[in-house]
Scaffold this motif. Structure first.
Motif, PDB file in Angstrom:
ATOM      1  N   MET A   1      35.163  39.072  49.945  1.00 22.88           N
ATOM      2  CA  MET A   1      35.527  37.717  50.351  1.00 22.88           C
ATOM      3  C   MET A   1      36.128  36.934  49.182  1.00 22.88           C
ATOM      4  N   LYS A   2      35.499  37.082  47.994  1.00 22.44           N
ATOM      5  CA  LYS A   2      35.989  36.362  46.822  1.00 22.44           C
ATOM      6  C   LYS A   2      37.420  36.777  46.475  1.00 22.44           C
ATOM      7  N   SER A   3      37.730  38.059  46.614  1.00 20.25           N
ATOM      8  CA  SER A   3      39.071  38.530  46.279  1.00 20.25           C
ATOM      9  C   SER A   3      40.110  38.006  47.282  1.00 20.25           C
ATOM     10  N   LYS A   4      39.705  37.836  48.540  1.00 19.03           N
ATOM     11  CA  LYS A   4      40.631  37.287  49.535  1.00 19.03           C
ATOM     12  C   LYS A   4      40.926  35.820  49.256  1.00 19.03           C
ATOM     13  N   ILE A   5      39.896  35.084  48.872  1.00 20.43           N
ATOM     14  CA  ILE A   5      40.096  33.669  48.530  1.00 20.43           C
ATOM     15  C   ILE A   5      41.011  33.551  47.315  1.00 20.43           C
ATOM     16  N   LEU A   6      40.765  34.382  46.314  1.00 15.67           N
ATOM     17  CA  LEU A   6      41.604  34.360  45.118  1.00 15.67           C
ATOM     18  C   LEU A   6      43.042  34.727  45.468  1.00 15.67           C
ATOM     19  N   PHE A   7      43.229  35.714  46.333  1.00 13.73           N
ATOM     20  CA  PHE A   7      44.585  36.089  46.739  1.00 13.73           C
ATOM     21  C   PHE A   7      45.305  34.923  47.411  1.00 13.73           C
ATOM     22  N   VAL A   8      44.632  34.245  48.330  1.00  7.14           N
ATOM     23  CA  VAL A   8      45.257  33.122  49.040  1.00  7.14           C
ATOM     24  C   VAL A   8      45.605  32.004  48.052  1.00  7.14           C
ATOM     25  N   LEU A   9      44.690  31.702  47.135  1.00 13.09           N
ATOM     26  CA  LEU A   9      44.968  30.661  46.137  1.00 13.09           C
ATOM     27  C   LEU A   9      46.130  31.055  45.232  1.00 13.09           C
ATOM     28  N   CYS A  10      46.167  32.325  44.834  1.00 12.76           N
ATOM     29  CA  CYS A  10      47.269  32.799  43.989  1.00 12.76           C
ATOM     30  C   CYS A  10      48.585  32.804  44.750  1.00 12.76           C
ATOM     31  N   LEU A  11      48.539  33.154  46.023  1.00 10.19           N
ATOM     32  CA  LEU A  11      49.743  33.133  46.846  1.00 10.19           C
ATOM     33  C   LEU A  11      50.297  31.706  46.950  1.00 10.19           C
TER      34      LEU A  11
END
Length: 126
Positions: A1-11
């Motif tokens: 879940m943390k990696s998905k949140i980070l991906f969305v924020l980075c995107l």
């Protein structure tokens, strides 16, 4: 879940920097009407230096693209640090109303750097 949140924020952050960088070349975003006089003078001075804004634009696009992809995210964060430093200092001295957005962007880049700290270690080892 943390990696998905980070991906969305980075995107989102990457797309924001890509947009800002492309605007340096194509000038499709209007200037804010409530921009402080000091910031307007500084922006005018920066555009007088013919090579500065294209350099910033290329760096923003490059940093934004690198930040989006997981494999190059650590490099993208390093590329964006000098830009964020300039944005932070400009907002502190000329337009403090923009500081909340700057702090959010800095927090995202710091999170990326913390998540990728093992990639930075070879740069500081003897």
């Amino acid at each position: 879940m943390k990696s998905k949140i980070l991906f969305v924020l980075c995107l989102l952050t990457g797309l924001m920097f890509i947009n800002a960088g492309l605007d340096k070349f194509f000038h499709y975003m209007p200037m804010p009407k409530e921009m402080p006089e000091k910031m307007m003078k500084a922006f005018t001075a920066f555009t007088e230096i013919g090579w500065l804004m294209p350099l910033v634009g290329v760096t923003e696009v490059l940093g934004g693209v690198l930040l989006i992809f997981g494999r190059t995210r650590a490099l993208g964060a390093i590329v964006l640090v000098p830009l964020l430093t300039g944005i932070l200092l400009a907002n502190i001295s000329m337009a403090p109303s923009g500081l909340p957005i700057v702090f959010v962007l800095i927090a995202i880049v710091i999170w990326v750097m913390i998540e990728n700290k093992e990639k930075y270690l070879p740069m500081i080892r003897k």
